[in-house]
Design a protein around this motif. Structure first.
Motif: not given
Length: 618
Positions: A57-58, A60-62, A172, A176, A298-299, A302, A305-306
């Protein structure tokens, strides 16, 4: 490869299992003996998989942030190496997941509970007759089967949920916080509230799980008891009564099930409310931060999604935790049975019994099944090597108890029993019973082939020796005509549970063949021909006389004519010897034996018939 991992753990260790501890955690720890290295590997791999999944997930955000800050034509030029590394990491995860699932499913999933059942079963086989007198066979079976599976599920839940999800959640929350430390707050708040709900619901589910496991075992025991004694149930026309008896246990199980499901529904509702609150809080807070320019798109992607992922696994966690405590209850319920100390144990340093002559001596023996009034009291008797004695007395006089003490099914509460001068409490139980052959009134056969049942007397015997024993027991002819539903015939035919497919006389003749094959130096006969008709009994009596030659024999019979010609008759009453001698001498005394003989013969069994019986023995 699968076979390699399946063979890492041997499910059937030869070493005799020690008695497990009675306390819960030490019991579970003892159950993992020999497995702890594999369990540690499973926990480490589960934690690695969880951390990796959370990191996705991290990532994905990046990636979303990169896409928003770079021209499409320059993406691979600027971020290509990093994207390649992420791709390789993603591909490498397959190996970690494969190793984790192989350790779990190939090494542990089958071998772990099998190993526990193997050890539990051997512990139960070593229990005394008193233990089985107080328990349902079906109930014991349920404890052996359920407890082993519950321990495995507890270990799996601990490694996958408590360790794996713990690592997952910490990862997670930490990732975050890399976007903005304040984004950790909604997750922390949800965790506190979720922990409170788990603290409230799960122990209650555990207590109900224990009650339900006990109710399930009782239900299984009652149903099995009815099936085992089906002939008695039908003989007394009690099918409806047995159905009602089982229904009572079903209602107890039903009540625990209803209480369990009420808690589960309440837990489900609370859990869903918390999940909705988490999604709203995380999404709303991250969007608020984004509108203020404090986090990127992105944050938002992410952490949303988390939150959705946590929403998904929270239901799974809830069921796994409920299952965990249900399994805890099952294990706690099984501990009471599986950790019960054995009442009859081999003495430290016990040696095998050596029988050179076969003399049996009872010295001041006292026994009363733990009750104040003894069944056997200050009993003294010497059976000389090769002597054949008959034990006589009213029902409850202690005859069968004496035989059970000689077999060491129970230990005397006072005095001792010796064979050729060796205290039977100081020799191994297996060696003691290997030197004693016994034919009982209640013949029990295993639900196996006729061959297996006869060879139980001496598994190493040859085909010829087995058939010879069957012929001597007048069993060979009827065995030749046996068949079963699978088409097996003769000695290969299966006899049904406890030999139900055979008549009482047929069962007894197979039991006699089994003892003839064993050919032990000490022979016990407890109503050995009670289930035989007169014609067959007359034929087998000759075989029994042949079997008794050169052996020390102790015979119990309510039909006095069958043992009247023994070397010596011992008359018992209230656990003591009241008369002793041969048939003629005891009749002349006019005591208890004479009264029993007169009552049984009714004046019709005269001296001529006795003389015939005497001649048959001699």
């Amino acid at each position: 490869m699968f076979r390699l991992f399946e063979k890492l753990l041997h499910p059937y260790p030869e070493a005799e299992p020690p008695l497990p501890p009675k306390r819960f955690l030490p019991f579970v720890w003892a159950c993992t003996r020999g497995l702890r290295g594999y369990i540690a590997w499973l926990a480490l791999l589960s934690a690695t998989v969880s951390a990796y999944e959370a990191a996705l997930f991290w990532m994905l955000g990046r990636i979303v942030d990169w896409l928003g800050n770079v021209q499409p034509a320059r993406l691979w030029q600027e971020q290509g190496p990093l994207l390649l590394v992420l791709g390789l990491v993603l591909a490498a995860s397959t190996g970690i997941v494969a190793l984790q699932t192989i350790v779990k499913h190939q090494t542990l999933a089958i071998n772990f509970p099998l190993r526990l059942r193997w050890n539990f079963h051997r512990l139960m086989l070593g229990q005394s007759m008193a233990f089985y007198a107080d328990e349902f066979a079906g109930r014991i079976t349920t404890k052996v089967m359920q407890t082993a599976l519950a321990v495995r599920e507890m270990v799996f839940t601990t490694t996958e949920v408590i360790i794996g999800v713990g690592v997952y959640f910490v990862t997670i929350v930490g990732l975050a916080g890399t976007f903005d430390a304040r984004l950790m707050l909604p997750f922390a708040g949800w965790l506190v509230l979720y922990g409170i709900s788990v603290w409230y619901f799960v122990p209650r589910l555990g207590r109900i799980g224990k009650a339900q496991a006990d109710a399930r075992a009782m239900l299984t025991g009652r149903i099995t008891d009815a099936y085992t004694n089906i002939s008695t149930v039908k003989l007394f026309s009690h099918t409806h009564r047995e159905a009602g008896f089982a229904r009572q246990a079903m209602r107890e199980f039903q009540a625990t099930g209803y209480r369990q499901m009420r808690l589960v529904s309440a837990f489900e509702i609370v859990n869903h409310a918390l999940v909705v609150g988490l999604i709203l809080a995380v999404t709303g807070f991250s969007l608020w931060l984004w509108t203020r320019g404090q986090v990127g798109v992105g944050a938002v992607a992410a952490v949303t999604a988390m939150a959705l992922r946590i929403a998904g696994i929270s239901h799974w966690i809830m069921w796994e935790m409920a299952s965990l405590f249900e399994n805890v209850g099952t294990v706690q319920d099984g501990i009471a049975t599986l950790t019960r100390p054995r009442a009859v144990l081999d003495a430290p340093g016990a040696k095998p019994l050596r029988v050179t002559r076969g003399e049996v001596r009872f010295e001041e023996v006292r026994f009363g099944y733990g009750k104040p009034a003894p069944v056997i009291d200050h009993f003294n008797l010497t059976v000389r090597a090769g002597e054949k004695i008959g034990l006589i007395g009213r029902s409850g006089a202690g005859k069968s108890t004496l035989v059970n003490l000689l077999l060491r099914f129970y230990d005397p509460e006072g005095g001792r029993i010796l064979i050729d001068g060796q205290d039977i409490a100081q020799v191994t139980q297996d060696s003691l019973r290997s030197h004693i052959g016994m034919v009982t009134q209640d013949t029990s056969l295993l639900h196996r082939s006729v061959r297996d049942n006869i060879l139980y007397g001496r598994p190493t015997a040859s085909q010829e020796e087995m058939v010879r024993a069957a012929r001597r027991a007048e069993a060979h002819d009827f065995i030749q005509h046996l068949t079963d539903l699978q088409g097996r015939k003769g000695y290969e035919a299966h006899v049904g549970e406890r030999g139900v497919k055979l008549s009482g006389g047929q069962r007894q003749r197979i039991a006699i063949a089994r003892v003839m094959l064993k050919d032990a130096p000490i022979l016990l006969l407890d109503e050995a021909t009670s289930a035989l008709d007169s014609e067959v009994e007359a034929a087998i009596q000759a075989s029994l006389q042949e079997l008794m030659q050169g052996k020390t024999v102790i015979a119990i019979a309510h039909r006095l004519s069958t043992i009247a010609a023994m070397d010596r008759l011992v008359v018992m009453d209230q656990g003591r010897i009241v008369e002793e001698g041969d048939h003629r001498g005891l009749l002349a005394q006019g005591g208890l034996y004479a009264r029993l003989w007169a009552h049984q013969s009714g004046g019709f069994l005269g001296e001529d018939q006795y003389s015939g019986a005497e001649q048959a023995v001699k």
